[in-house]
Design a protein around this motif. Structure first.
Motif, PDB file in Angstrom:
ATOM      1  N   ARG A  42       0.807  -1.223   0.000  1.00 19.88           N
ATOM      2  CA  ARG A  42       0.000   0.000   0.000  1.00 19.88           C
ATOM      3  C   ARG A  42       0.844   1.279   0.000  1.00 19.88           C
ATOM      4  O   ARG A  42       0.339   2.353  -0.312  1.00 19.88           O
ATOM      5  N   ASN A  44       3.285   1.744  -2.063  1.00 16.46           N
ATOM      6  CA  ASN A  44       3.577   2.028  -3.473  1.00 16.46           C
ATOM      7  C   ASN A  44       5.065   2.224  -3.756  1.00 16.46           C
ATOM      8  O   ASN A  44       5.451   2.978  -4.659  1.00 16.46           O
ATOM      9  N   SER A 112       2.651   7.045  -1.685  1.00 13.33           N
ATOM     10  CA  SER A 112       1.380   6.398  -1.363  1.00 13.33           C
ATOM     11  C   SER A 112       0.233   7.007  -2.172  1.00 13.33           C
ATOM     12  O   SER A 112       0.229   8.200  -2.473  1.00 13.33           O
ATOM     13  N   LEU A 113      -0.759   6.159  -2.456  1.00 14.78           N
ATOM     14  CA  LEU A 113      -2.001   6.635  -3.060  1.00 14.78           C
ATOM     15  C   LEU A 113      -3.104   6.760  -2.024  1.00 14.78           C
ATOM     16  O   LEU A 113      -4.131   7.393  -2.285  1.00 14.78           O
ATOM     17  N   PHE A 114      -2.897   6.144  -0.855  1.00 17.58           N
ATOM     18  CA  PHE A 114      -3.882   6.186   0.218  1.00 17.58           C
ATOM     19  C   PHE A 114      -3.173   6.455   1.540  1.00 17.58           C
ATOM     20  O   PHE A 114      -2.269   5.726   1.921  1.00 17.58           O
ATOM     21  N   GLU A 115      -3.566   7.505   2.223  1.00 19.59           N
ATOM     22  CA  GLU A 115      -3.039   7.823   3.543  1.00 19.59           C
ATOM     23  C   GLU A 115      -4.147   8.472   4.372  1.00 19.59           C
ATOM     24  O   GLU A 115      -5.207   8.825   3.842  1.00 19.59           O
ATOM     25  N   CYS A 137      -3.627  11.529  -3.195  1.00 18.25           N
ATOM     26  CA  CYS A 137      -3.422  10.944  -1.861  1.00 18.25           C
ATOM     27  C   CYS A 137      -3.888  11.913  -0.775  1.00 18.25           C
ATOM     28  O   CYS A 137      -3.305  12.990  -0.604  1.00 18.25           O
ATOM     29  N   ASN A 138      -4.924  11.518  -0.043  1.00 12.18           N
ATOM     30  CA  ASN A 138      -5.405  12.337   1.069  1.00 12.18           C
ATOM     31  C   ASN A 138      -4.289  12.534   2.091  1.00 12.18           C
ATOM     32  O   ASN A 138      -3.470  11.663   2.314  1.00 12.18           O
ATOM     33  N   SER A 156      -1.776   9.831 -11.084  1.00 14.75           N
ATOM     34  CA  SER A 156      -1.132   8.749 -10.337  1.00 14.75           C
ATOM     35  C   SER A 156      -0.944   7.472 -11.153  1.00 14.75           C
ATOM     36  O   SER A 156      -0.125   6.626 -10.801  1.00 14.75           O
TER      37      SER A 156
END
Length: 229
Positions: A42, A44, A112-115, A137-138, A156
């Motif tokens: 996750r 990346n 990261s694409l998700f945080e 990415c939040n 992305s």
């Protein structure tokens, strides 16, 4: 939260320890792009290695330092070797003192694409590092203002988009200095201990000032209703 509660919501960001020693974004003869993350899919990191490999040949004085440990270590090491950048990608393992590495870096990247609200990039801001991440990415897209204290890769899923952002910073000493200073200023203004602790104090103070009166009034109303039927 529902609309009727929005006016009662306080949003307080995280904070991190003050950096006793600032980094030098300009750097010397050897320079470092640093990422701090667990070696799990996750984060990346495999994609980061691919993107770094696209530009590494133009930046022989640079290394990509990956600080962290995890189950993907061997796969990532093999990927760096297959991409021909094993000599420029260093796996530093776990550290209980990431600040020592942040002090020596010139650019910080979080692929990261998700945080949620990433702490590693916040620590990088505290050291005055320019940042690179993905606009999707939040958290990272709140910490980075594109063009001010770093670069946000807009697409992305597009090969080379992150590499282009890294290349821009790696190629320009003055830009790193400018964005690094803006990063530190943004941390001091929005996320420093003083700012965040004051926000907590103000919230607690408001709760103390408003809470008991409301509770007392509700209790009196309930008691009156009980006694008077």
């Amino acid at each position: 939260m529902p609309d009727y509660l929005q006016s009662k919501v306080d949003v307080i960001p995280n904070t991190v320890a003050h950096a006793a020693t600032a980094c030098d974004p300009k750097g010397g003869d050897s320079k470092t792009v640093l990422t701090v993350a667990r070696l799990v899919p996750r984060k990346n990191l495999a994609h980061l290695i691919d993107e770094f490999a696209l530009i590494a040949g133009h930046h022989k004085a640079w290394t990509l330092d990956i600080l962290g440990d995890g189950p993907e270590l061997k796969k990532l090491q093999s990927r760096a070797k297959n991409k021909g950048v094993a000599r420029q990608v260093r796996f530093l393992g776990h550290s209980d003192a990431p600040y020592a590495h942040l002090e020596q870096a010139q650019v910080f990247v979080l692929p990261s694409l998700f945080e949620g609200f990433p702490m590693s990039s916040l620590e990088a801001m505290a050291h005055g590092l320019p940042l690179v991440g993905y606009a999707a990415c939040n958290g990272i897209n709140e910490q980075i203002v594109d063009g001010l204290n770093g670069r946000l890769a807009a697409r992305s899923l597009e090969t080379g988009c992150l590499a282009k952002c890294l290349d821009e910073l790696m190629s320009d000493d003055s830009l790193r200095l400018k964005m690094g200073a803006a990063s530190k200023q943004r941390f001091d203004t929005l996320y420093s201990n003083m700012v965040v602790f004051d926000a907590w104090k103000n919230m607690f103070r408001a709760a103390v000032e408003n809470g008991p009166t409301t509770i007392e009034a509700n209790a009196q109303h309930a008691l009156s209703a009980l006694l008077n039927g």
